[in-house]
Write a protein that holds these residues in place. Structure first.
Motif, short mmCIF file in Angstrom:
data_model
loop_
_atom_site.label_atom_id
_atom_site.label_comp_id
_atom_site.label_asym_id
_atom_site.label_seq_id
_atom_site.Cartn_x
_atom_site.Cartn_y
_atom_site.Cartn_z
N ASP A 141 0.82 -1.22 0.00
CA ASP A 141 0.00 0.00 0.00
C ASP A 141 0.85 1.27 0.00
OD1 ASP A 141 1.08 0.07 2.48
OD2 ASP A 141 -0.80 0.16 3.59
N GLY A 142 2.17 1.11 -0.15
CA GLY A 142 3.05 2.28 -0.24
C GLY A 142 3.59 2.74 1.09
N SER A 143 3.06 2.25 2.20
CA SER A 143 3.57 2.70 3.50
C SER A 143 4.87 1.95 3.84
CB SER A 143 2.52 2.45 4.58
OG SER A 143 2.30 1.06 4.70
N TRP A 144 5.63 2.52 4.78
CA TRP A 144 6.94 1.94 5.13
C TRP A 144 6.82 1.00 6.31
CZ3 TRP A 144 10.87 2.36 1.90
CH2 TRP A 144 10.89 3.44 1.03
N ASN A 145 7.61 -0.03 6.27
CA ASN A 145 7.76 -0.89 7.44
C ASN A 145 9.24 -1.17 7.61
OD1 ASN A 145 7.23 -2.53 9.61
ND2 ASN A 145 5.68 -3.74 8.57
N ASN A 146 9.60 -1.80 8.71
CA ASN A 146 11.02 -2.05 8.96
C ASN A 146 11.22 -3.53 9.25
OD1 ASN A 146 13.52 -2.27 10.70
ND2 ASN A 146 13.61 -0.14 10.09
N LYS A 147 12.22 -4.12 8.57
CA LYS A 147 12.41 -5.57 8.70
C LYS A 147 12.97 -5.96 10.06
CE LYS A 147 16.90 -5.59 6.46
NZ LYS A 147 17.79 -6.09 5.46
N VAL A 148 13.62 -5.01 10.76
CA VAL A 148 14.17 -5.33 12.08
C VAL A 148 13.12 -5.15 13.15
CG1 VAL A 148 15.96 -4.77 13.76
CG2 VAL A 148 16.45 -4.58 11.32
N LEU A 149 12.42 -4.01 13.10
CA LEU A 149 11.41 -3.71 14.11
C LEU A 149 10.09 -3.51 13.38
CD1 LEU A 149 11.46 -3.24 17.19
CD2 LEU A 149 11.60 -0.79 16.75
N GLU A 150 9.43 -4.64 13.08
CA GLU A 150 8.17 -4.60 12.32
C GLU A 150 7.17 -3.66 12.98
OE1 GLU A 150 7.14 -6.09 9.48
OE2 GLU A 150 9.00 -7.22 9.09
N GLY A 151 6.53 -2.83 12.19
CA GLY A 151 5.49 -1.94 12.71
C GLY A 151 6.02 -0.81 13.56
N THR A 152 7.31 -0.48 13.42
CA THR A 152 7.88 0.58 14.25
C THR A 152 7.21 1.92 13.97
OG1 THR A 152 9.87 1.80 14.85
CG2 THR A 152 9.73 1.07 12.57
N SER A 153 7.16 2.75 14.99
CA SER A 153 6.54 4.06 14.78
C SER A 153 7.58 5.10 14.36
CB SER A 153 5.81 4.51 16.04
OG SER A 153 6.58 4.25 17.18
N MET A 154 8.84 4.68 14.23
CA MET A 154 9.84 5.64 13.72
C MET A 154 9.73 5.74 12.20
SD MET A 154 13.94 5.84 14.16
CE MET A 154 14.96 5.97 12.70
N PRO A 155 9.55 6.97 11.69
CA PRO A 155 9.44 7.12 10.23
C PRO A 155 10.76 6.77 9.53
CG PRO A 155 8.84 9.16 11.39
CD PRO A 155 9.46 8.25 12.39
N ASN A 156 10.70 6.56 8.23
CA ASN A 156 11.90 6.23 7.45
C ASN A 156 12.66 7.52 7.14
OD1 ASN A 156 13.80 5.19 5.76
ND2 ASN A 156 12.39 4.70 4.09
N VAL A 157 13.39 8.01 8.15
CA VAL A 157 13.96 9.36 8.04
C VAL A 157 15.14 9.45 7.07
CG1 VAL A 157 13.23 10.12 10.33
CG2 VAL A 157 15.41 8.95 10.08
N LEU A 158 15.73 8.32 6.71
CA LEU A 158 16.89 8.37 5.82
C LEU A 158 16.54 8.12 4.35
CD1 LEU A 158 19.67 6.66 7.98
CD2 LEU A 158 19.13 9.08 7.72
N GLU A 159 15.22 8.05 4.04
CA GLU A 159 14.83 7.74 2.67
C GLU A 159 15.38 8.78 1.67
OE1 GLU A 159 13.96 5.27 1.24
OE2 GLU A 159 13.24 6.00 -0.70
N GLY A 160 15.32 10.07 2.06
CA GLY A 160 15.84 11.12 1.18
C GLY A 160 17.32 10.93 0.90
N VAL A 161 18.06 10.60 1.93
CA VAL A 161 19.51 10.39 1.77
C VAL A 161 19.75 9.20 0.86
CG1 VAL A 161 21.66 9.87 2.98
CG2 VAL A 161 19.92 11.28 4.10
N ARG A 162 19.02 8.12 1.13
CA ARG A 162 19.24 6.89 0.35
C ARG A 162 18.95 7.11 -1.14
NH1 ARG A 162 17.07 2.92 -1.96
NH2 ARG A 162 14.99 3.78 -1.65
N ARG A 163 17.87 7.88 -1.39
CA ARG A 163 17.47 8.07 -2.78
C ARG A 163 18.48 8.91 -3.56
NH1 ARG A 163 12.10 10.64 -3.09
NH2 ARG A 163 11.56 9.23 -1.39
N HIS A 164 19.14 9.83 -2.87
CA HIS A 164 20.05 10.72 -3.57
C HIS A 164 21.51 10.27 -3.50
CE1 HIS A 164 16.56 13.51 -2.95
NE2 HIS A 164 16.76 13.57 -4.25
N ALA A 165 21.74 9.11 -2.90
CA ALA A 165 23.12 8.65 -2.76
C ALA A 165 23.33 7.36 -3.55
CB ALA A 165 23.44 8.40 -1.29
N THR A 166 24.57 7.09 -3.90
CA THR A 166 24.87 5.77 -4.46
C THR A 166 24.87 4.79 -3.30
OG1 THR A 166 27.22 6.01 -4.07
CG2 THR A 166 26.40 6.79 -6.19
N GLU A 167 24.93 3.51 -3.65
CA GLU A 167 24.91 2.50 -2.58
C GLU A 167 26.12 2.67 -1.66
OE1 GLU A 167 24.43 -2.25 -2.54
OE2 GLU A 167 23.43 -1.19 -4.18
#
Ligand code: HEC
Length: 222
Positions: A141-167
């Motif tokens: 459904d497009g929402s974020w989840n976390n494989k370590v802490l399923e259902g965590t309430s911490m947002p995916n704060v590093l998505e912007g960094v990840r998208r603009h960086a190489t691996e």
């Protein structure tokens, strides 16, 4: 006497075995953690990590056991530099690295207070933090989840960094971040390591001297 010693040895062995099992169980997450190769002697990495931490984590989290002037001293900054680099709100060098967020906001937004991160690396391990902050995935459904802490309430704060960086850049970014958190968890780790060798070397020399002394004392006793 011998029997008592034997019993005590058995008891301590059992306790130790139980303890290590416990530790393993506590570390037993149901996914494989990624290994982070950070180095707390790498000051440049720590400096980058500190800046990332302030920019990306302190909006919600504190490192409330750490003061700015300690970071300055350990990371090779002046007190003026550390305040201008790591604080947005005219803090003093003696201030603790507390979150920018006001009391109660985290609870209102996320339903939980974002935990203090001062000793999080020691509580959960570097690999855990590394995998956690890199572990977000998008659900159907497009929402974020976390494989370590399923259902965590911490947002995916590093998505912007990840998208603009190489691996490789993202690996570096997250490694620097965990490196800084590792340092904050135990600021004197490097000194402890360096002192540890000296203490062992001293004890070794002392052992030889004591042995020679013992031989001297017992020379005429046959
Ligand atoms: C927008 C607010 C926000 C930001 C920014 C944020 N976090 Fe969090 N974080 C939270 C909340 C809320 C929780 C509690 C999550 C839970 O228990 O589900 C949390 C929990 C954590 C935990 C504990 C996870 C666990 O196993 O209990 C760690 C570690 C963590 N954050 C690291 C970070 C790092 C590193 C950054 C910076 C890259 C960061 N956070 C940025 C809100 C935030």
């Amino acid at each position: 006497m011998i029997k008592t010693i034997k019993n005590w040895a058995l008891v301590s062995l059992t306790v130790m075995a139980g303890f290590s099992l416990n530790v393993q169980a506590a570390g037993g997450y149901n996914i494989e953690l990624e290994k982070v190769h950070n180095n707390v002697r790498d000051t440049e990495s720590l400096q980058r990590g500190a800046v990332h931490f302030v920019n990306y984590c302190m909006a919600c989290h504190s490192a409330g056991l750490m003061r700015y002037n300690r970071v300055a001293r350990d990371l090779g900054w002046t007190e003026e530099e550390v305040v201008s680099l790591l604080s947005y709100d005219q803090r003093l060098p003696v201030d603790y690295m507390t979150t920018w967020m006001e009391d109660g906001v985290s609870e209102a937004l996320f339903g939980i207070k974002a935990p203090d991160l001062s000793v999080m690396t020691r509580a959960k391990g570097n690999d855990y933090i590394y995998t956690f902050i890199r572990g977000y995935y998008q659900q159907e459904d497009g929402s974020w989840n976390n494989k370590v802490l399923e259902g965590t309430s911490m947002p995916n704060v590093l998505e912007g960094v990840r998208r603009h960086a190489t691996e490789a850049e993202f690996d570096q970014f997250t490694t620097d971040l965990v490196n800084f958190m590792d340092y904050v968890g135990e600021p004197s780790k490097v000194q402890r390591w360096d002192l540890g060798w000296k203490v062992i070397a001293f004890l070794f020399v002392l052992l030889i001297l004591t042995y020679l002394l013992k031989r001297e004392y017992w020379r005429d006793v046959k």
